[in-house]
Design a protein around this motif. Structure first.
Motif, mmCIF file in Angstrom:
data_model
loop_
_atom_site.group_PDB
_atom_site.id
_atom_site.type_symbol
_atom_site.label_atom_id
_atom_site.label_comp_id
_atom_site.label_asym_id
_atom_site.label_seq_id
_atom_site.Cartn_x
_atom_site.Cartn_y
_atom_site.Cartn_z
ATOM 1 N N GLU A 285 97.302 -22.653 -58.226
ATOM 2 C CA GLU A 285 98.525 -22.589 -57.423
ATOM 3 C C GLU A 285 99.701 -22.843 -58.363
ATOM 4 O OE1 GLU A 285 100.809 -21.870 -54.120
ATOM 5 O OE2 GLU A 285 98.637 -21.668 -54.322
ATOM 6 N N ILE A 286 100.590 -21.877 -58.454
ATOM 7 C CA ILE A 286 101.749 -21.992 -59.343
ATOM 8 C C ILE A 286 102.990 -22.249 -58.497
ATOM 9 C CG2 ILE A 286 103.160 -20.840 -61.086
ATOM 10 C CD1 ILE A 286 100.715 -19.132 -61.776
ATOM 11 N N LEU A 287 103.658 -23.353 -58.790
ATOM 12 C CA LEU A 287 104.887 -23.702 -58.078
ATOM 13 C C LEU A 287 106.087 -23.492 -58.994
ATOM 14 C CD1 LEU A 287 103.840 -27.055 -56.337
ATOM 15 C CD2 LEU A 287 103.611 -24.707 -55.478
ATOM 16 N N VAL A 288 107.086 -22.799 -58.490
ATOM 17 C CA VAL A 288 108.371 -22.663 -59.176
ATOM 18 C C VAL A 288 109.324 -23.623 -58.472
ATOM 19 C CG1 VAL A 288 110.228 -21.098 -59.835
ATOM 20 C CG2 VAL A 288 107.865 -20.257 -59.705
ATOM 21 N N LEU A 289 109.776 -24.651 -59.201
ATOM 22 C CA LEU A 289 110.448 -25.795 -58.589
ATOM 23 C C LEU A 289 111.875 -25.965 -59.097
ATOM 24 C CD1 LEU A 289 107.452 -28.234 -59.159
ATOM 25 C CD2 LEU A 289 108.069 -27.188 -56.970
ATOM 26 N N LEU A 349 96.384 -24.193 -48.585
ATOM 27 C CA LEU A 349 96.254 -24.890 -49.860
ATOM 28 C C LEU A 349 97.464 -25.786 -50.115
ATOM 29 C CD1 LEU A 349 94.064 -24.833 -52.091
ATOM 30 C CD2 LEU A 349 95.557 -23.305 -53.370
ATOM 31 N N LEU A 350 98.651 -25.272 -49.869
ATOM 32 C CA LEU A 350 99.855 -26.076 -50.071
ATOM 33 C C LEU A 350 99.888 -27.269 -49.116
ATOM 34 C CD1 LEU A 350 102.556 -23.305 -50.640
ATOM 35 C CD2 LEU A 350 101.738 -24.982 -52.305
ATOM 36 N N GLU A 351 99.474 -27.053 -47.888
ATOM 37 C CA GLU A 351 99.427 -28.162 -46.928
ATOM 38 C C GLU A 351 98.441 -29.239 -47.371
ATOM 39 O OE1 GLU A 351 98.458 -26.202 -43.301
ATOM 40 O OE2 GLU A 351 100.537 -25.612 -42.855
ATOM 41 N N THR A 352 97.386 -28.822 -48.055
ATOM 42 C CA THR A 352 96.392 -29.768 -48.564
ATOM 43 C C THR A 352 96.895 -30.495 -49.805
ATOM 44 O OG1 THR A 352 94.600 -28.381 -47.710
ATOM 45 C CG2 THR A 352 94.022 -29.980 -49.419
ATOM 46 N N TYR A 353 97.577 -29.768 -50.688
ATOM 47 C CA TYR A 353 97.984 -30.326 -51.979
ATOM 48 C C TYR A 353 99.229 -31.212 -51.908
ATOM 49 C CZ TYR A 353 94.829 -27.268 -54.703
ATOM 50 O OH TYR A 353 93.743 -26.662 -55.267
ATOM 51 N N ILE A 354 100.223 -30.800 -51.135
ATOM 52 C CA ILE A 354 101.547 -31.435 -51.211
ATOM 53 C C ILE A 354 101.523 -32.945 -50.945
ATOM 54 C CG2 ILE A 354 103.788 -31.550 -50.035
ATOM 55 C CD1 ILE A 354 103.804 -28.475 -50.099
ATOM 56 N N PRO A 355 100.756 -33.454 -49.969
ATOM 57 C CA PRO A 355 100.736 -34.916 -49.792
ATOM 58 C C PRO A 355 100.290 -35.663 -51.049
ATOM 59 C CG PRO A 355 99.786 -33.827 -47.879
ATOM 60 C CD PRO A 355 99.974 -32.769 -48.918
ATOM 61 N N PHE A 356 99.435 -35.043 -51.845
ATOM 62 C CA PHE A 356 98.953 -35.697 -53.063
ATOM 63 C C PHE A 356 99.951 -35.543 -54.209
ATOM 64 C CE2 PHE A 356 95.288 -35.079 -50.409
ATOM 65 C CZ PHE A 356 94.587 -36.263 -50.571
ATOM 66 N N VAL A 357 100.689 -34.433 -54.223
ATOM 67 C CA VAL A 357 101.778 -34.308 -55.193
ATOM 68 C C VAL A 357 102.806 -35.407 -54.947
ATOM 69 C CG1 VAL A 357 103.644 -32.824 -56.034
ATOM 70 C CG2 VAL A 357 101.420 -31.821 -55.457
ATOM 71 N N LYS A 358 103.030 -35.734 -53.677
ATOM 72 C CA LYS A 358 103.986 -36.799 -53.337
ATOM 73 C C LYS A 358 103.483 -38.175 -53.759
ATOM 74 C CE LYS A 358 106.305 -34.447 -49.495
ATOM 75 N NZ LYS A 358 106.585 -34.431 -48.038
ATOM 76 N N ILE A 360 101.958 -38.622 -56.599
ATOM 77 C CA ILE A 360 102.302 -38.634 -58.023
ATOM 78 C C ILE A 360 103.792 -38.871 -58.203
ATOM 79 C CG2 ILE A 360 102.371 -37.221 -60.126
ATOM 80 C CD1 ILE A 360 99.856 -35.782 -59.025
ATOM 81 N N ASN A 361 104.593 -38.187 -57.392
ATOM 82 C CA ASN A 361 106.047 -38.347 -57.438
ATOM 83 C C ASN A 361 106.557 -38.511 -56.010
ATOM 84 O OD1 ASN A 361 108.812 -38.205 -57.651
ATOM 85 N ND2 ASN A 361 108.845 -36.363 -58.929
ATOM 86 N N PRO A 362 106.794 -39.743 -55.574
ATOM 87 C CA PRO A 362 107.226 -39.986 -54.191
ATOM 88 C C PRO A 362 108.533 -39.292 -53.815
ATOM 89 C CG PRO A 362 106.486 -42.023 -55.215
ATOM 90 C CD PRO A 362 106.561 -40.998 -56.309
ATOM 91 N N GLU A 363 109.322 -38.878 -54.814
ATOM 92 C CA GLU A 363 110.583 -38.197 -54.518
ATOM 93 C C GLU A 363 110.396 -36.704 -54.255
ATOM 94 O OE1 GLU A 363 113.376 -38.966 -57.611
ATOM 95 O OE2 GLU A 363 113.368 -41.145 -57.296
ATOM 96 N N PHE A 364 109.191 -36.201 -54.480
ATOM 97 C CA PHE A 364 108.949 -34.769 -54.325
ATOM 98 C C PHE A 364 109.252 -34.315 -52.898
ATOM 99 C CE2 PHE A 364 106.349 -31.101 -53.272
ATOM 100 C CZ PHE A 364 106.564 -30.258 -54.350
ATOM 101 N N GLN A 365 109.946 -33.184 -52.792
ATOM 102 C CA GLN A 365 110.273 -32.590 -51.497
ATOM 103 C C GLN A 365 109.791 -31.138 -51.480
ATOM 104 O OE1 GLN A 365 111.759 -34.317 -48.992
ATOM 105 N NE2 GLN A 365 111.875 -36.149 -50.296
ATOM 106 N N THR A 366 109.328 -30.696 -50.331
ATOM 107 C CA THR A 366 108.901 -29.301 -50.230
ATOM 108 C C THR A 366 110.065 -28.345 -50.480
ATOM 109 O OG1 THR A 366 109.211 -29.405 -47.829
ATOM 110 C CG2 THR A 366 106.984 -29.774 -48.668
ATOM 111 N N SER A 367 111.290 -28.829 -50.273
ATOM 112 C CA SER A 367 112.464 -27.986 -50.528
ATOM 113 C C SER A 367 112.628 -27.682 -52.017
ATOM 114 C CB SER A 367 113.733 -28.662 -50.000
ATOM 115 O OG SER A 367 113.944 -29.914 -50.637
ATOM 116 N N TRP A 368 111.942 -28.442 -52.884
ATOM 117 C CA TRP A 368 111.981 -28.148 -54.313
ATOM 118 C C TRP A 368 111.291 -26.820 -54.630
ATOM 119 C CZ3 TRP A 368 110.467 -33.249 -57.372
ATOM 120 C CH2 TRP A 368 111.402 -34.247 -57.069
ATOM 121 N N ILE A 369 110.366 -26.399 -53.771
ATOM 122 C CA ILE A 369 109.575 -25.196 -54.043
ATOM 123 C C ILE A 369 110.429 -23.955 -53.794
ATOM 124 C CG2 ILE A 369 107.497 -23.896 -53.470
ATOM 125 C CD1 ILE A 369 106.247 -26.511 -52.478
#
Length: 434
Positions: A285-289, A349-358, A360-369
């Motif tokens: 999964e490649i994210l452009v952030l 996949l994104l719904e599964t991954y994103i809570p765990f990305v958060k 790693i970085n609690p400031e992560f927002q889905t709007s970054w994607i």
């Protein structure tokens, strides 16, 4: 000679380069609509990017020799890298021996023990002594339970899954560690990694131009359906047509080869060698952030609760300015084709991954994607068992004039672009000698 090659990845293309340069007629068949295999590219933010994360080590001399031979010796840029591990809710750097002392989830004794064991492995030249023992058994005995259970077991489980991780030979770990150590510049705290200016497409494009000059035919979207050996030639079936060759090189995985060449079943020993390798598929999964997830290029995940094994932040190696200021992260996984992760669509996949990305970085927002891309690469990771050095299938198959070169024949090193280039050259020379 008239030679057919099945597969237009780096092994097939490199073999075609050396064979055609020697004056042989070469025809390549590739089932995908593009060349390059794992190193193939697509466009992100106006710049080419690999479908699967790619870099080179300073010890990767075979691909360095190839780019020099292609006339582009300066295409590779060598860049300081960073490695880290996420464990017990925090990111820890793993760029130097001092960093190991800061790995506080381990007690001081086990940090020192880990450092000594890793240093010992780095000095060992005889990898064969690690071929007969599993990584699990060796690491447990040398590191103790705390370091094994906190670091290595989650990493092995994430990489190989619960059904295969206990099979992996210690020789595989030796190969991974030694590749990285050789890429450390003397006196530096981290390693130098190589990346072609303009992506790996720069190398593929130059290689393709040479193949075109040598009149190599590259047939894309053209799957081979059968390989048959006759009295004085070997036949490849494509689109219900038969094409005769003096020799054929197959670069497909072992299981696909067995399906294409049923005559191999007449050679039980070779068939057994092919069948002993299991495969995992890559889910990328490649994210452009708009913002980076971390400041680490290669982040290993040592937490078995996570649904992915690592995050490779490409723009922590290559400047974001190359991609309109965006940050590019690969979230990577290796799973079997019956695993739920493999069968999820991108939204799931994104719904599964994103809570765990958060986590790693609690400031992560889905709007970054800003954009996301989802790729599956079948049979990306071969998995071998112990004593594999005694059972690596030979390049020359039992079918006369059928040669085999695939990632299951790269050992003890892990599969990689450099080793595919090396193998392509070696098998081309072997085909011309015999």
């Amino acid at each position: 000679m008239r030679i057919g090659i099945i597969g237009a990845g780096m092994t097939g293309l490199t073999a075609a380069y050396h064979l055609s340069k020697a004056g042989h007629e070469v025809i390549i068949y590739e089932h995908a609509p593009f060349i390059g295999g794992h190193a193939s590219t697509f466009t992100v933010q106006g710049t080419l990017l690999e479908r699967g994360y790619h870099h080179l080590f300073t010890s990767d001399i075979d691909i360095q020799d190839l780019v020099e031979d292609l006339g582009i010796p300066d295409v590779l840029e060598w860049i300081p890298s960073s490695v880290g591990i996420y464990a017990k809710g925090s990111i820890y750097s793993l760029n130097s021996p001092i960093d190991l002392l800061k790995l506080t989830p381990l007690n001081l004794f086990n940090r020192l023990r880990l450092g000594f064991v890793l240093k010992y492995l780095q000095t060992q030249k005889d990898w064969m002594k690690y071929d007969h023992i599993t990584a699990v058994e060796w690491l447990k005995s040398k590191l103790g339970n705390q370091a094994y259970q906190m670091l290595w077991e989650p990493l092995l489980l994430a990489k190989f899954g619960s059904t295969l991780y206990e099979k992996v030979p210690m020789a595989w770990i030796w190969g991974k560690l030694n590749t990285r150590v050789k890429s450390r510049k003397s006196g530096a705290s981290g390693e130098l990694l190589g990346y072609p200016n303009g992506s790996f497409e720069t190398i593929l494009d130059k290689l393709t131009k040479h193949l075109n000059q040598n009149k190599v035919a590259i047939n894309l979207d053209t799957p081979v359906t059968k390989i048959t050996q006759a009295e004085d030639s070997i036949t490849v079936e494509v689109n219900n047509d038969s094409h005769n060759f003096d020799k054929v090189l197959s670069t497909v995985s072992n299981d696909v080869l067995l399906a294409l060449a049923p005559q191999l079943q007449d050679s039980p020993l070779y068939t057994e060698q092919l069948n002993q390798v299991s495969y995992l598929s890559a889910v990328v999964e490649i994210l452009v952030l708009s913002e980076p997830i971390s400041n680490v290029y290669w982040l290993n995940i040592a937490d078995s609760a996570f649904p992915f094994l690592g995050i490779i932040e490409h723009t922590n190696l290559i400047p974001p300015e190359k991609y309109n200021g965006k940050h590019i992260a690969y979230i990577t996984n290796y799973v079997s084709t019956d695993h739920p992760i493999f069968n999820m669509d991108e939204k799931e996949l994104l719904e599964t991954y994103i809570p765990f990305v958060k986590l790693i970085n609690p400031e992560f927002q889905t709007s970054w994607i800003q954009e996301s891309f989802h790729f599956k690469i079948g049979r990306a990771q071969p998995v071998m068992g112990i004593n594999y050095s005694q059972n690596v299938p030979s390049h020359e198959s039992p079918i006369t004039n059928l040669y085999v070169a695939n990632t299951a024949q790269i050992y003890p090193e892990d599969r990689g672009t450099n080793y595919s280039v090396r193998m392509g050259k070696d098998v081309a020379l072997q085909m011309m000698r015999s």
